[in-house]
Design a protein around this motif. Structure first.
Motif, PDB file in Angstrom:
ATOM      1  N   ASP B  46       1.190 -15.066   1.729  1.00 28.79           N
ATOM      2  CA  ASP B  46       0.324 -14.009   2.271  1.00 28.79           C
ATOM      3  C   ASP B  46       0.642 -12.655   1.651  1.00 28.79           C
ATOM      4  OD1 ASP B  46      -0.897 -15.831   3.855  1.00 28.79           O
ATOM      5  OD2 ASP B  46       0.105 -15.244   5.715  1.00 28.79           O
ATOM      6  N   SER B  47       1.932 -12.393   1.435  1.00 29.13           N
ATOM      7  CA  SER B  47       2.310 -11.069   0.929  1.00 29.13           C
ATOM      8  C   SER B  47       1.791 -10.867  -0.494  1.00 29.13           C
ATOM      9  CB  SER B  47       3.829 -10.870   1.013  1.00 29.13           C
ATOM     10  OG  SER B  47       4.492 -11.763   0.152  1.00 29.13           O
ATOM     11  N   ILE B  48       1.693 -11.956  -1.267  1.00 28.49           N
ATOM     12  CA  ILE B  48       1.112 -11.852  -2.614  1.00 28.49           C
ATOM     13  C   ILE B  48      -0.361 -11.466  -2.515  1.00 28.49           C
ATOM     14  CG2 ILE B  48       0.387 -13.209  -4.637  1.00 28.49           C
ATOM     15  CD1 ILE B  48       2.980 -14.851  -4.217  1.00 28.49           C
ATOM     16  N   LEU B  49      -1.084 -12.190  -1.643  1.00 34.30           N
ATOM     17  CA  LEU B  49      -2.518 -11.931  -1.519  1.00 34.30           C
ATOM     18  C   LEU B  49      -2.792 -10.570  -0.898  1.00 34.30           C
ATOM     19  CD1 LEU B  49      -3.645 -15.487  -0.425  1.00 34.30           C
ATOM     20  CD2 LEU B  49      -3.767 -14.446  -2.684  1.00 34.30           C
ATOM     21  N   ASN B  50      -1.967 -10.184   0.098  1.00 34.23           N
ATOM     22  CA  ASN B  50      -2.122  -8.875   0.746  1.00 34.23           C
ATOM     23  C   ASN B  50      -1.937  -7.747  -0.243  1.00 34.23           C
ATOM     24  OD1 ASN B  50      -2.826  -9.100   3.371  1.00 34.23           O
ATOM     25  ND2 ASN B  50      -0.736  -9.454   4.086  1.00 34.23           N
ATOM     26  N   ALA B  51      -0.839  -7.835  -1.015  1.00 32.59           N
ATOM     27  CA  ALA B  51      -0.561  -6.774  -1.982  1.00 32.59           C
ATOM     28  C   ALA B  51      -1.730  -6.677  -2.951  1.00 32.59           C
ATOM     29  CB  ALA B  51       0.736  -7.061  -2.727  1.00 32.59           C
ATOM     30  N   HIS B  52      -2.246  -7.843  -3.320  1.00 31.46           N
ATOM     31  CA  HIS B  52      -3.288  -7.867  -4.331  1.00 31.46           C
ATOM     32  C   HIS B  52      -4.628  -7.373  -3.799  1.00 31.46           C
ATOM     33  CE1 HIS B  52      -5.224  -9.384  -7.978  1.00 31.46           C
ATOM     34  NE2 HIS B  52      -4.024  -9.167  -8.472  1.00 31.46           N
ATOM     35  N   SER B  53      -4.929  -7.675  -2.536  1.00 34.44           N
ATOM     36  CA  SER B  53      -6.260  -7.335  -2.024  1.00 34.44           C
ATOM     37  C   SER B  53      -6.301  -5.971  -1.342  1.00 34.44           C
ATOM     38  CB  SER B  53      -6.737  -8.415  -1.054  1.00 34.44           C
ATOM     39  OG  SER B  53      -5.873  -8.466   0.064  1.00 34.44           O
ATOM     40  N   LYS B  54      -5.198  -5.556  -0.699  1.00 35.39           N
ATOM     41  CA  LYS B  54      -5.245  -4.321   0.084  1.00 35.39           C
ATOM     42  C   LYS B  54      -4.863  -3.085  -0.704  1.00 35.39           C
ATOM     43  CE  LYS B  54      -4.507  -6.379   4.611  1.00 35.39           C
ATOM     44  NZ  LYS B  54      -3.455  -6.641   5.602  1.00 35.39           N
ATOM     45  N   VAL B  55      -4.193  -3.283  -1.845  1.00 32.72           N
ATOM     46  CA  VAL B  55      -3.704  -2.128  -2.589  1.00 32.72           C
ATOM     47  C   VAL B  55      -4.697  -1.763  -3.706  1.00 32.72           C
ATOM     48  CG1 VAL B  55      -1.821  -1.274  -4.022  1.00 32.72           C
ATOM     49  CG2 VAL B  55      -1.319  -2.721  -2.058  1.00 32.72           C
ATOM     50  N   THR B  56      -5.083  -0.481  -3.749  1.00 32.44           N
ATOM     51  CA  THR B  56      -5.987  -0.023  -4.809  1.00 32.44           C
ATOM     52  C   THR B  56      -5.377   1.207  -5.490  1.00 32.44           C
ATOM     53  OG1 THR B  56      -7.140   1.327  -3.205  1.00 32.44           O
ATOM     54  CG2 THR B  56      -8.071  -0.852  -3.652  1.00 32.44           C
ATOM     55  N   TYR B  57      -6.179   1.927  -6.285  1.00 37.84           N
ATOM     56  CA  TYR B  57      -5.677   3.092  -6.989  1.00 37.84           C
ATOM     57  C   TYR B  57      -5.961   4.374  -6.209  1.00 37.84           C
ATOM     58  CZ  TYR B  57      -5.513  -0.126 -10.936  1.00 37.84           C
ATOM     59  OH  TYR B  57      -5.244  -1.189 -11.762  1.00 37.84           O
ATOM     60  N   CYS B  58      -4.973   5.268  -6.166  1.00 33.92           N
ATOM     61  CA  CYS B  58      -5.162   6.601  -5.581  1.00 33.92           C
ATOM     62  C   CYS B  58      -6.272   7.316  -6.362  1.00 33.92           C
ATOM     63  CB  CYS B  58      -3.861   7.383  -5.670  1.00 33.92           C
ATOM     64  SG  CYS B  58      -4.044   9.125  -5.254  1.00 33.92           S
ATOM     65  N   GLU B  59      -7.195   7.981  -5.650  1.00 34.94           N
ATOM     66  CA  GLU B  59      -8.326   8.638  -6.321  1.00 34.94           C
ATOM     67  C   GLU B  59      -7.891   9.764  -7.248  1.00 34.94           C
ATOM     68  OE1 GLU B  59     -11.362   9.925  -3.713  1.00 34.94           O
ATOM     69  OE2 GLU B  59     -12.030   7.874  -3.262  1.00 34.94           O
ATOM     70  N   VAL B  60      -6.750  10.379  -6.923  1.00 36.96           N
ATOM     71  CA  VAL B  60      -6.291  11.500  -7.742  1.00 36.96           C
ATOM     72  C   VAL B  60      -5.342  11.051  -8.854  1.00 36.96           C
ATOM     73  CG1 VAL B  60      -5.013  13.681  -7.732  1.00 36.96           C
ATOM     74  CG2 VAL B  60      -6.629  13.165  -5.877  1.00 36.96           C
ATOM     75  N   CYS B  61      -4.212  10.430  -8.481  1.00 35.88           N
ATOM     76  CA  CYS B  61      -3.165  10.183  -9.480  1.00 35.88           C
ATOM     77  C   CYS B  61      -3.170   8.768 -10.043  1.00 35.88           C
ATOM     78  CB  CYS B  61      -1.793  10.521  -8.905  1.00 35.88           C
ATOM     79  SG  CYS B  61      -1.182   9.304  -7.743  1.00 35.88           S
ATOM     80  N   LYS B  62      -3.982   7.862  -9.445  1.00 39.35           N
ATOM     81  CA  LYS B  62      -4.094   6.466  -9.920  1.00 39.35           C
ATOM     82  C   LYS B  62      -2.855   5.618  -9.634  1.00 39.35           C
ATOM     83  CE  LYS B  62      -7.890   8.124 -11.396  1.00 39.35           C
ATOM     84  NZ  LYS B  62      -8.995   8.076 -10.402  1.00 39.35           N
ATOM     85  N   ASN B  63      -1.959   6.120  -8.759  1.00 43.88           N
ATOM     86  CA  ASN B  63      -0.855   5.294  -8.285  1.00 43.88           C
ATOM     87  C   ASN B  63      -1.430   4.222  -7.354  1.00 43.88           C
ATOM     88  OD1 ASN B  63       1.667   4.305  -7.620  1.00 43.88           O
ATOM     89  ND2 ASN B  63       2.198   6.002  -6.260  1.00 43.88           N
ATOM     90  N   PHE B  64      -0.674   3.161  -7.085  1.00 47.18           N
ATOM     91  CA  PHE B  64      -1.117   2.157  -6.115  1.00 47.18           C
ATOM     92  C   PHE B  64      -1.036   2.736  -4.713  1.00 47.18           C
ATOM     93  CE2 PHE B  64       0.602  -1.047  -9.316  1.00 47.18           C
ATOM     94  CZ  PHE B  64      -0.656  -1.351  -9.790  1.00 47.18           C
ATOM     95  N   THR B  65      -2.022   2.446  -3.887  1.00 46.43           N
ATOM     96  CA  THR B  65      -2.003   2.923  -2.507  1.00 46.43           C
ATOM     97  C   THR B  65      -2.903   2.060  -1.648  1.00 46.43           C
ATOM     98  OG1 THR B  65      -2.487   4.790  -1.055  1.00 46.43           O
ATOM     99  CG2 THR B  65      -3.892   4.547  -2.987  1.00 46.43           C
ATOM    100  N   GLU B  66      -2.699   2.124  -0.329  1.00 47.99           N
ATOM    101  CA  GLU B  66      -3.573   1.400   0.599  1.00 47.99           C
ATOM    102  C   GLU B  66      -4.772   2.247   1.001  1.00 47.99           C
ATOM    103  OE1 GLU B  66      -1.321  -0.828   3.901  1.00 47.99           O
ATOM    104  OE2 GLU B  66      -0.010   0.745   3.160  1.00 47.99           O
ATOM    105  N   ASN B  67      -4.670   3.563   0.779  1.00 49.78           N
ATOM    106  CA  ASN B  67      -5.709   4.488   1.248  1.00 49.78           C
ATOM    107  C   ASN B  67      -6.411   5.147   0.071  1.00 49.78           C
ATOM    108  OD1 ASN B  67      -4.676   4.058   3.943  1.00 49.78           O
ATOM    109  ND2 ASN B  67      -2.932   5.295   3.240  1.00 49.78           N
ATOM    110  N   GLU B  68      -7.306   6.115   0.364  1.00 53.57           N
ATOM    111  CA  GLU B  68      -7.979   6.814  -0.730  1.00 53.57           C
ATOM    112  C   GLU B  68      -6.987   7.608  -1.570  1.00 53.57           C
ATOM    113  OE1 GLU B  68     -11.312   9.285   0.174  1.00 53.57           O
ATOM    114  OE2 GLU B  68     -12.278   7.718   1.364  1.00 53.57           O
ATOM    115  N   LEU B  69      -6.079   8.299  -0.851  1.00 57.92           N
ATOM    116  CA  LEU B  69      -5.048   9.076  -1.524  1.00 57.92           C
ATOM    117  C   LEU B  69      -3.690   8.439  -1.272  1.00 57.92           C
ATOM    118  CD1 LEU B  69      -5.976  12.810  -0.781  1.00 57.92           C
ATOM    119  CD2 LEU B  69      -6.472  11.449  -2.832  1.00 57.92           C
ATOM    120  N   CYS B  70      -2.796   8.496  -2.268  1.00 58.99           N
ATOM    121  CA  CYS B  70      -1.446   7.974  -2.063  1.00 58.99           C
ATOM    122  C   CYS B  70      -0.663   8.971  -1.208  1.00 58.99           C
ATOM    123  CB  CYS B  70      -0.757   7.746  -3.411  1.00 58.99           C
ATOM    124  SG  CYS B  70      -0.251   9.263  -4.207  1.00 58.99           S
TER     125      CYS B  70
END
Lengths: 199, 199
Positions: B46-70
């Motif tokens: 589950d943790s593999i799939l969660n990390a892969h599906s819930k984490v996207t790029y920060c709108e500003v710095c492009k770091n990984f984040t769960e939200n719009e901004l890191c």
């Protein structure tokens, strides 16, 4: 990892629980998962669950298998009168790599260790005795690691088997003492098998 | 692994695809998964799939984040006029560990490498230019690895930024040349940050 996305932290923690993987390597692996395609991540997750749910113990030798019998126990060309006793399924892989052993195996799934509270009834010793009592076993090769626990387990089982009239041998000390069967190179392992001694 | 159960072979192949994990280690990890409880194996998958599906790029710095901004870009206590440009999200973790850097980041997600066909439009350079053109950036610290690709990328970006009137600095060569930011120890990384030079 205060500012790292939580699912990534949780994934890194899962990797860090694996043997030989520290926290820095675990973080690296977690970041690598992020670079996988959706399909690859799904395949990875599925393969963990598949291995865990579809693989059980061979009824005879207790190796991991998908069926009732493992491929080695169901292979009629193997010598079913010779049993090589190992600590864990990974050790079978090491012996099979030598391509020299034609007998069958018995997996103990552990070693005796009074310090850690591992007693004879907690590893697959009685299943081994049952195989030998069912007859037609000519030789039992004790192939546990040359460590304190491995030696003690080999000695204990040897004493149980001798009254049954079965020949019990031990891997030759071609293995470096304190070493691990799983990581021995093929030639060393082959020599150890060739020079096995009666106990 | 001819006689190994297929799901175990497939799982080992998955582990072997991870960076820094060879086939023997991969087999060891696969066998380890077999010793996990059903619940632990499920959590791992589950943790593999969660990390892969819930984490996207920060709108500003492009770091990984769960939200719009890191968490770093949304932190008002950080100095938003200083941008540290890194190759990958894992490098941010390394800088955060120094606890000395109070600015924000920009993740390129790669380095220029004509040999591998990585051109400027394939990494996040135009997003960096957009941030700087939107104003209020006093300094850009180039924190790519001191390798051929890292240096070339730093030089390329520096030439783009200078006409915009922004101060561009480079990490000091406290880092061993040919080394990797991710694995630098905290003190070395702190020194490299402290002695950064204008480009």
């Amino acid at each position: 990892m205060d500012n790292t996305a939580l699912p990534l932290v949780l994934l890194a923690e899962q990797f860090a629980k694996l043997p030989g993987i520290g926290m820095k390597s675990a973080q690296r692996l977690a970041y690598h998962v992020m670079t996988m395609s959706d399909e690859d991540a799904q395949t990875f997750a599925d393969s963990i669950l598949n291995a865990h749910s579809k693989v059980t113990y061979c009824e005879v030798c207790k190796n991991f298998t998908e069926n009732e019998l493992c491929p080695i126990c169901s292979d009629e060309d193997r010598d079913h009168s010779t049993i090589c006793v190992v600590e864990a399924p990974r050790d079978i892989t090491a012996f099979e790599r030598t391509r020299e052993y034609k007998g069958v195996y018995h997996v103990l799934h552990g070693l005796l260790s009074p310090m850690d509270g591992i007693t004879p009834d907690m590893i697959r010793i009685k299943e081994l005795l049952a195989r030998i009592q069912s007859g037609e076993i000519g030789e039992v090769i004790m192939a546990t690691n040359p460590t304190v626990e491995g030696e003690a387990t080999a000695m204990y089982i040897s004493k149980l088997l001798k009254p049954l009239g079965v020949k019990v041998t031990r891997l030759a000390f071609g293995l470096p003492v304190g070493g691990i069967v799983e990581y021995a190179d093929t030639v060393t392992l082959f020599k150890a098998l060739e020079n096995r001694n009666e106990m």
